[in-house]
Design an enzyme around this catalytic site. Structure first.
Site, PDB file in Angstrom:
ATOM      1  N   SER A  15     -72.039 -63.523 -72.341  1.00 12.16           N
ATOM      2  CA  SER A  15     -72.806 -63.463 -73.590  1.00 12.16           C
ATOM      3  C   SER A  15     -73.948 -64.471 -73.645  1.00 12.16           C
ATOM      4  O   SER A  15     -75.018 -64.173 -74.179  1.00 12.16           O
ATOM      5  CB  SER A  15     -71.877 -63.652 -74.790  1.00 12.16           C
ATOM      6  OG  SER A  15     -71.033 -62.536 -74.942  1.00 12.16           O
ATOM      7  N   LYS A  56     -61.240 -61.242 -83.992  1.00 15.44           N
ATOM      8  CA  LYS A  56     -62.075 -60.282 -84.702  1.00 15.44           C
ATOM      9  C   LYS A  56     -61.500 -59.878 -86.053  1.00 15.44           C
ATOM     10  O   LYS A  56     -62.252 -59.461 -86.950  1.00 15.44           O
ATOM     11  CB  LYS A  56     -62.314 -59.043 -83.830  1.00 15.44           C
ATOM     12  CG  LYS A  56     -63.153 -59.337 -82.598  1.00 15.44           C
ATOM     13  CD  LYS A  56     -63.407 -58.098 -81.765  1.00 15.44           C
ATOM     14  CE  LYS A  56     -64.221 -58.444 -80.519  1.00 15.44           C
ATOM     15  NZ  LYS A  56     -64.539 -57.251 -79.718  1.00 15.44           N
ATOM     16  N   GLY A 116     -54.314 -50.525 -76.138  1.00 14.58           N
ATOM     17  CA  GLY A 116     -54.463 -51.720 -76.955  1.00 14.58           C
ATOM     18  C   GLY A 116     -54.561 -51.385 -78.430  1.00 14.58           C
ATOM     19  O   GLY A 116     -54.729 -50.222 -78.824  1.00 14.58           O
ATOM     20  N   GLY A 119     -58.983 -55.838 -82.161  1.00 16.15           N
ATOM     21  CA  GLY A 119     -60.243 -55.617 -82.839  1.00 16.15           C
ATOM     22  C   GLY A 119     -61.157 -54.644 -82.128  1.00 16.15           C
ATOM     23  O   GLY A 119     -61.794 -53.788 -82.758  1.00 16.15           O
ATOM     24  N   GLY A 217     -67.614 -52.058 -68.977  1.00 17.92           N
ATOM     25  CA  GLY A 217     -68.042 -52.445 -70.312  1.00 17.92           C
ATOM     26  C   GLY A 217     -69.369 -53.168 -70.424  1.00 17.92           C
ATOM     27  O   GLY A 217     -69.723 -53.618 -71.517  1.00 17.92           O
TER      28      GLY A 217
END
Length: 425
Positions: A15, A56, A116, A119, A217
């Site tokens: 990020s 989240k 899963g 969030g 992803g």
């Protein structure tokens, strides 16, 4: 002004790299324990944040206002501090929707399994619902409300057409793990893994082997970051920014893995390619020599090829999680499919093909001491190189020709429709 990402474990995150290419601020990775989260959120010493596993949902009680879409999803991954008031949004939704549409994955009327229930799962589920999926099932490792177990999944839902992984299983550093056995599903059309480190998880590689559309992803990550930057700064960025930045990230982060016969020029070309691209060059044979403390020829003579191959796999395991490398492999690395599966996690495999009459022999090559041995070895390994290669670079001319062939093959792998080819000549 402070921008950044909060989460429990952030050593894997891209990020910071992405945000600092999209915007003009410094972006911090801010790991927080569950005990530290409360003080951090109440102190509000930030301008804007992204939120990742496992917070989240946990951040939502601290927010003054939550965007309608995020409230419906039940998870927030983007927070903006406006004059002491905290506003929450969910850009994971937009990032995942971009990924699905960009790869033409149509969920309408399809049965979808989401692995899963955190969030990220909630954002993914909202996208799939809006895209018209006929059935969405959450798969969890133990009995829990509104989920099914993996045993139930295998027994009763082998007709699933799309599988999306939102768990951390397979994420760096546990890169050899996979959350589900795809071979159990007979109607599978697409596999999406929201994990982006490694660039291709074991799950994604298995999906490709099954003949499915199989996507990691990175595009979701870059997409949600683009939408987050727009909220952070009140600006608008072109949609093409996502694909352009994904290509840049792949060119910087992805390894180039060179396979081929001994004497085909892997090391020479690899060093030149690494220098050209600003990557680190690694020769697996050199790493092996460092580990065994003797020449490869001597090791073969004393311990045999089987022992050598075990050492070779250990070295490859150590390299598999690293990124930004040019890796020159030994000629026999293709004999073990496990080696190739490891190298593909973060790498693109390029076969340096050199005509038989141009190959070198001798000079400490235990399996190719002379021209006749080289000829037999070439015949034996040709099918293995053909099967393993994701690209082929011909090296029958000058070093410059060989380098250009590798660079062109690598670029084609990463190239997007929005960025024209670059000449390496």
């Amino acid at each position: 002004m402070r921008y950044g990402l909060i989460g429990e474990k952030l050593g894997h995150s891209f990020s910071k790299i992405i945000h600092e290419q999209l915007a003009d601020y410094t972006y911090d990775l801010i790991p927080l324990t569950k005990e530290e989260l409360h003080d951090f959120m109440t102190q509000k010493a930030f301008s804007a944040l992204n939120v990742t596993i496992p917070y989240k949902e946990a951040v939502m009680p601290y927010l003054d206002e939550i965007d309608e879409k995020a409230a419906k999803i039940g998870a927030v991954n983007t927070i903006v501090n406006r004059s002491g008031k905290l506003y929450g949004y969910n850009t994971d939704y937009h990032g995942f929707r971009y990924l699905m549409q960009h790869h033409h994955i149509d969920a309408a009327g399809k049965k979808v399994l989401i692995l899963g229930k955190g969030g990220a799962c909630k954002a993914v589920s909202a996208v799939l619902e809006d895209m018209g999926a006929s059935e969405i099932l959450l798969v969890y490792y133990k009995h829990a409300e509104n989920t099914i177990t993996y045993a139930d999944c295998y027994a009763n839902h082998a007709d699933a057409q799309i599988i999306v992984n939102t768990t951390p299983v397979g994420m760096y550093p546990q890169i050899t793990e996979s959350p589900i056995d795809l071979s159990r599903f007979s109607c599978l059309e697409a596999v999406v893994d929201v994990i982006y480190n490694p660039l291709r998880t074991k799950l994604v590689l298995h999906g490709l082997e099954q003949g499915c559309t199989s996507i990691g992803g990175l595009e979701m990550l870059v997409g949600q970051a683009k939408y987050a930057v727009e909220i952070f700064r009140g600006i608008s960025l072109q949609e093409e920014t996502i694909e352009e930045l994904c290509q840049t990230m792949l060119e910087e982060q992805r390894n180039i893995v060179l396979i081929g016969m001994s004497g085909c020029g892997k090391s020479t070309i690899g060093k030149l390619v690494a220098d050209k691209l600003g990557k680190t060059f690694v020769d697996t044979d050199v790493k092996i020599i460092e580990k065994i403390g003797m020449s490869i020829a001597d090791y073969f003579a004393v311990y045999g090829e089987a022992s050598f191959r075990e050492i070779e796999t250990q070295v490859i395991q150590e390299l598999a999680g690293e990124r930004g490398l040019v890796i020159s492999t030994g000629g026999g690395v293709v004999k073990d499919p496990y080696n190739l599966s490891l190298l593909k996690l973060n790498g693109h495999i390029i076969w340096i093909h050199r005509d038989l009459e141009l190959l070198e022999s001798g000079e400490g090559r235990p399996l190719a001491p002379d021209a006749e041995a080289t000829r037999k070895l070439y015949a034996e390994r040709l099918p293995l190189y053909t099967a393993a290669a994701e690209s082929i670079a011909e090296n029958n001319g000058t070093e410059k020709d060989g380098v250009c062939a590798v660079l062109t093959a690598f670029q084609k792998m990463n190239q997007s429709a929005t960025k024209p080819p670059v000449s390496f000549v």
